[in-house]
Scaffold this motif. Structure first.
Motif, PDB file in Angstrom:
ATOM      1  N   VAL A   1       0.839  -1.197   0.000  1.00  0.00           N
ATOM      2  CA  VAL A   1       0.000   0.000   0.000  1.00  0.00           C
ATOM      3  C   VAL A   1       0.878   1.252   0.000  1.00  0.00           C
ATOM      4  CG1 VAL A   1      -1.791   1.300   1.213  1.00  0.00           C
ATOM      5  CG2 VAL A   1      -1.819  -1.213   1.262  1.00  0.00           C
ATOM      6  N   VAL A   2       0.622   2.142  -0.954  1.00  0.00           N
ATOM      7  CA  VAL A   2       1.318   3.423  -1.035  1.00  0.00           C
ATOM      8  C   VAL A   2       0.318   4.521  -0.670  1.00  0.00           C
ATOM      9  CG1 VAL A   2       2.645   4.999  -2.476  1.00  0.00           C
ATOM     10  CG2 VAL A   2       2.776   2.521  -2.880  1.00  0.00           C
ATOM     11  N   GLY A   3       0.678   5.378   0.275  1.00  0.00           N
ATOM     12  CA  GLY A   3      -0.226   6.415   0.743  1.00  0.00           C
ATOM     13  C   GLY A   3      -1.069   5.896   1.903  1.00  0.00           C
ATOM     14  N   PRO A   4      -2.066   6.673   2.345  1.00  0.00           N
ATOM     15  CA  PRO A   4      -2.459   7.971   1.788  1.00  0.00           C
ATOM     16  C   PRO A   4      -1.686   9.170   2.347  1.00  0.00           C
ATOM     17  CG  PRO A   4      -4.016   7.331   3.465  1.00  0.00           C
ATOM     18  CD  PRO A   4      -3.027   6.193   3.358  1.00  0.00           C
ATOM     19  N   SER A   5      -0.816   8.938   3.347  1.00  0.00           N
ATOM     20  CA  SER A   5      -0.135  10.090   3.950  1.00  0.00           C
ATOM     21  C   SER A   5       0.841  10.711   2.954  1.00  0.00           C
ATOM     22  CB  SER A   5       0.608   9.661   5.217  1.00  0.00           C
ATOM     23  OG  SER A   5       1.787   8.957   4.896  1.00  0.00           O
ATOM     24  N   GLU A   6       1.047  11.997   3.105  1.00  0.00           N
ATOM     25  CA  GLU A   6       1.946  12.715   2.205  1.00  0.00           C
ATOM     26  C   GLU A   6       3.367  12.174   2.296  1.00  0.00           C
ATOM     27  OE1 GLU A   6       3.410  17.319   1.302  1.00  0.00           O
ATOM     28  OE2 GLU A   6       1.789  16.919   2.731  1.00  0.00           O
ATOM     29  N   ASN A   7       3.816  11.871   3.520  1.00  0.00           N
ATOM     30  CA  ASN A   7       5.175  11.358   3.696  1.00  0.00           C
ATOM     31  C   ASN A   7       5.354  10.004   3.028  1.00  0.00           C
ATOM     32  OD1 ASN A   7       6.076  13.574   5.112  1.00  0.00           O
ATOM     33  ND2 ASN A   7       5.649  12.691   7.134  1.00  0.00           N
ATOM     34  N   ASN A   8       4.330   9.168   3.116  1.00  0.00           N
ATOM     35  CA  ASN A   8       4.427   7.856   2.495  1.00  0.00           C
ATOM     36  C   ASN A   8       4.491   7.974   0.976  1.00  0.00           C
ATOM     37  OD1 ASN A   8       3.014   4.998   1.622  1.00  0.00           O
ATOM     38  ND2 ASN A   8       4.183   4.850   3.525  1.00  0.00           N
ATOM     39  N   TRP A   9       3.700   8.880   0.427  1.00  0.00           N
ATOM     40  CA  TRP A   9       3.755   9.132  -1.014  1.00  0.00           C
ATOM     41  C   TRP A   9       5.130   9.660  -1.420  1.00  0.00           C
ATOM     42  CZ3 TRP A   9       1.347   7.290  -4.870  1.00  0.00           C
ATOM     43  CH2 TRP A   9      -0.015   6.987  -4.828  1.00  0.00           C
ATOM     44  N   LEU A  10       5.682  10.585  -0.633  1.00  0.00           N
ATOM     45  CA  LEU A  10       6.987  11.161  -0.963  1.00  0.00           C
ATOM     46  C   LEU A  10       8.077  10.095  -0.974  1.00  0.00           C
ATOM     47  CD1 LEU A  10       6.937  14.551   0.998  1.00  0.00           C
ATOM     48  CD2 LEU A  10       6.979  14.235  -1.490  1.00  0.00           C
ATOM     49  N   THR A  11       8.012   9.164  -0.031  1.00  0.00           N
ATOM     50  CA  THR A  11       8.993   8.075   0.006  1.00  0.00           C
ATOM     51  C   THR A  11       8.964   7.284  -1.294  1.00  0.00           C
ATOM     52  OG1 THR A  11       8.796   7.876   2.410  1.00  0.00           O
ATOM     53  CG2 THR A  11       9.660   5.960   1.228  1.00  0.00           C
ATOM     54  N   PHE A  12       7.769   6.987  -1.757  1.00  0.00           N
ATOM     55  CA  PHE A  12       7.593   6.222  -2.991  1.00  0.00           C
ATOM     56  C   PHE A  12       8.045   7.037  -4.211  1.00  0.00           C
ATOM     57  CE2 PHE A  12       4.903   4.477  -6.453  1.00  0.00           C
ATOM     58  CZ  PHE A  12       5.228   3.127  -6.337  1.00  0.00           C
ATOM     59  N   GLU A  13       7.631   8.279  -4.278  1.00  0.00           N
ATOM     60  CA  GLU A  13       7.928   9.125  -5.433  1.00  0.00           C
ATOM     61  C   GLU A  13       9.427   9.389  -5.581  1.00  0.00           C
ATOM     62  OE1 GLU A  13       5.543  12.454  -4.452  1.00  0.00           O
ATOM     63  OE2 GLU A  13       3.670  11.562  -5.180  1.00  0.00           O
ATOM     64  N   ARG A  14      10.106   9.568  -4.449  1.00  0.00           N
ATOM     65  CA  ARG A  14      11.543   9.856  -4.504  1.00  0.00           C
ATOM     66  C   ARG A  14      12.361   8.636  -4.919  1.00  0.00           C
ATOM     67  NH1 ARG A  14      11.461  13.255   1.188  1.00  0.00           N
ATOM     68  NH2 ARG A  14      10.855  15.281   0.277  1.00  0.00           N
ATOM     69  N   LYS A  15      11.864   7.460  -4.625  1.00  0.00           N
ATOM     70  CA  LYS A  15      12.616   6.241  -4.938  1.00  0.00           C
ATOM     71  C   LYS A  15      12.455   5.818  -6.391  1.00  0.00           C
ATOM     72  CE  LYS A  15      13.554   1.521  -3.417  1.00  0.00           C
ATOM     73  NZ  LYS A  15      15.017   1.774  -3.368  1.00  0.00           N
ATOM     74  N   TYR A  16      11.265   6.022  -6.964  1.00  0.00           N
ATOM     75  CA  TYR A  16      10.978   5.466  -8.289  1.00  0.00           C
ATOM     76  C   TYR A  16      10.710   6.588  -9.300  1.00  0.00           C
ATOM     77  CZ  TYR A  16      10.462   1.251  -5.506  1.00  0.00           C
ATOM     78  OH  TYR A  16      10.687   0.199  -4.639  1.00  0.00           O
ATOM     79  N   ASP A  17      11.678   6.821 -10.182  1.00  0.00           N
ATOM     80  CA  ASP A  17      11.513   7.911 -11.145  1.00  0.00           C
ATOM     81  C   ASP A  17      10.563   7.563 -12.287  1.00  0.00           C
ATOM     82  OD1 ASP A  17      13.076   6.132 -12.529  1.00  0.00           O
ATOM     83  OD2 ASP A  17      14.779   7.485 -12.817  1.00  0.00           O
ATOM     84  N   TRP A  18      10.160   6.296 -12.392  1.00  0.00           N
ATOM     85  CA  TRP A  18       9.163   5.905 -13.397  1.00  0.00           C
ATOM     86  C   TRP A  18       7.744   6.221 -12.933  1.00  0.00           C
ATOM     87  CZ3 TRP A  18       6.057   2.721 -10.733  1.00  0.00           C
ATOM     88  CH2 TRP A  18       6.621   1.919  -9.746  1.00  0.00           C
TER      89      TRP A  18
END
Length: 369
Positions: free
Chosen positions: A183-200
């Motif tokens: 599960v990704v999200g829904p918190s902003e920090n959790n989303w940021l962790t995912f977004e920063r790791k995967y540039d695709w």
């Protein structure tokens, strides 16, 4: 019933009686059919608590009953009835040599509830699309590689799975559900962790949202309405579906997508499930309340929609009753699918204001030409 045509079957008459009973219960108890809990078969049968509440406000119930009675005849039209009968038959006639549907194990009253809620509330039909450009294929390849490599390491650490949903095609297994979901999200920090790791991720999300915008634009244009502001992405479920191993965990039977309602009071409006990669036979999607067969991309009339290639996605209303469908494969064969389910909520006030501002700028630009 006395006014029905002579060729109406006993089955159809029974359906009318059930419809009438449902409408009366709803009027007397002021039941909101959309508030029923996920997986419940009680959507049209109010609890004792609601019944006693309605009894304590008899004047309100009486006026509701009167208003409902006046519209009852229009609601119980033969056309509406035939639509629902056809939708149930659509499910009953699906090919069980190709798909695992367990048709005979779904009780008739459950079928009626799934179809009735989807049709009565005018849930839009599902929409099939495919991301098929060279860029899309490369993004999907990288996403599949990342999820496979990181599943039991960084994805498990930062985006662990869930074990709370028991409506599964196979026998429910909480441990399997944790193992085969992330599960990704829904918190902003959790989303940021995912977004920063995967540039695709950003290009993949943009492609999916472009498909959503195209469909919402087409719907609004067909109805002569303004294009609505884009729904907002709330969270993302990554699912690994495999023959036997995950059918009690990440392969879901009939349900609505409502997991953010209880905790966050956030009802979903749209869900998009995207096939990232697959091996073996195709998995599928089924939404109750359609007719005909799903053959091509675009709004689907009914039947099982096949996830037959990486990049195939299905956009559907989150509160429509639907299920995952797995292939009926011979002993010794197997299938596997990696999917991402995007869950969208209604746009915030800020998004709506921004959308309106963009529309005004576009109108001004057009006027200046």
């Amino acid at each position: 019933v006395a006014n029905l045509k002579e060729d109406v079957s006993i089955h159809q008459v029974a359906e009318l009686i059930i419809e009438a009973k449902d409408e009366l219960w709803k009027a007397m108890n002021e039941v909101d059919e959309d508030d029923d809990e996920e997986g419940s078969a009680a959507a049209y049968w109010p609890s004792k608590k609601r019944a006693s509440s309605a009894a304590s406000s008899s004047s309100s119930s009486a006026s509701s009953f009167s208003a409902s009675s006046s519209s009852l005849s229009s609601a119980l039209t033969e056309t509406n009835l035939q639509l629902k009968v056809a939708a149930i038959e659509d499910f009953n006639l699906q090919d069980e040599s190709k798909w695992v549907l367990k048709i005979n194990l779904v009780a008739d009253d459950k079928k009626r509830i799934y179809v009735r809620q989807n049709i009565n509330t005018q849930r839009p039909r599902p929409f099939k699309f495919r991301l098929d450009s060279d860029n899309a294929r490369e993004v999907l390849r990288r996403a599949s590689e990342s999820m496979t490599n990181d599943w039991d390491t960084s994805m498990l650490k930062s985006h662990p799975g869930f074990a709370s949903f028991s409506n599964t095609v196979g026998t429910y297994n909480g441990n399997a559900q944790k193992n085969f979901t992330r599960v990704v999200g829904p918190s902003e920090n959790n989303w940021l962790t995912f977004e920063r790791k995967y540039d695709w991720w950003e290009p993949l999300k943009t492609m999916v949202q472009a498909q959503m915008y195209e469909q919402l634009h087409a719907q609004a244009t067909a109805r002569g309405e303004r294009v609505p502001a884009m729904p907002e992405l709330w969270d993302l479920h990554v699912l690994r579906q495999r023959s036997s191993a995950s059918t009690g965990g990440a392969v879901f039977s009939d349900h609505q997508d409502r997991h953010a309602e209880e905790r966050y009071n956030k009802p979903f409006v749209w869900t998009i499930t995207l096939l990232i990669s697959m091996q073996g036979e195709s998995t599928g999607f089924y939404q109750w309340g359609g007719s005909g067969r799903a053959e091509a991309d675009g709004p689907q009339q009914g039947g099982v929609i096949s996830y037959d290639a990486a990049g195939v996605g299905v956009m559907f209303p989150s509160l429509a009753w639907h299920r995952t469908v797995i292939p009926a494969i011979p002993e010794g064969s197997s299938f596997s699918a990696l999917k991402m389910s995007f869950f969208f909520v209604a746009p915030s006030d800020r998004s709506i204001r921004y959308h309106t501002q963009q529309e005004r700028l576009l109108d001004s630009a057009k006027s200046a030409k």
